[in-house]
Design an enzyme around this catalytic site. Sequence first.
Site, PDB file in Angstrom:
ATOM      1  N   HIS A 144       0.868  -1.170   0.000  1.00 48.47           N
ATOM      2  CA  HIS A 144       0.000   0.000   0.000  1.00 48.47           C
ATOM      3  C   HIS A 144       0.906   1.220   0.000  1.00 48.47           C
ATOM      4  O   HIS A 144       1.995   1.201   0.579  1.00 48.47           O
ATOM      5  CB  HIS A 144      -0.904   0.015   1.237  1.00 48.47           C
ATOM      6  N   SER A 145       0.473   2.263  -0.655  1.00 44.17           N
ATOM      7  CA  SER A 145       1.310   3.455  -0.782  1.00 44.17           C
ATOM      8  C   SER A 145       1.541   4.115   0.579  1.00 44.17           C
ATOM      9  O   SER A 145       0.593   4.429   1.300  1.00 44.17           O
ATOM     10  CB  SER A 145       0.657   4.462  -1.736  1.00 44.17           C
TER      11      SER A 145
END
Length: 206
Positions: A81-82
């Site tokens: 996930h960023s």
Amino acid sequence: MPQKIYPRSKDRETIYLKNVISNPNIIVGDYTIYNDFVKEPREFEKNNVLYQYPINQDKLIIGKFCSIACGAKFIFNSANHSLSSLSTYPFPIFFEEWNLDVKDIKNAWDNKGDIVIGNDVWVGYEAVILAGVTIGDGAVIGARAVVTKNIPPYTIVGGVPAKPIRKRFSQETIDFLLKIKWWNWSEEHIRQHITEIQLGNIEYLR
């Protein structure tokens, strides 16, 4: 390289991995083996290579003469996930729900690159190797280790996260092995020198 799947006539848990791979983004060298006594070893792509979605085009590259133990996992970029976003929620994946552009879907995760495994690498039981990692020739990954960083050639690592335990040989021997690259020899030449390789007779190989 033999075209058969099973190297041993009465063993259906160990396979020549190259001969069961269909995904063009998984590249496996000759004689590399995978053993699975829990699940069907021929389903390696499904059970062991995770989050390798076609949209990302990331690759799993495994060299020759590697030994991959039961349950080893290779986890790719789409599992991330960023962390540069203010939220770790993967909004771009749900572009339909949030009226976003589908072309931006890869913004949902941090892309760390391919997984590259060298030659003659032993990946231990249920080890986990993360995206972006390169493992050098002759390295050993301990059971249930989680590899988050590159591993130098002929280095034994273990733990969570995986850390170096020791080198397998002196630096002089490592340099020699990396120079001769025995895994690239012809099958006949390897057959002639199996005893020396097995016994560690480095002086004979010189």
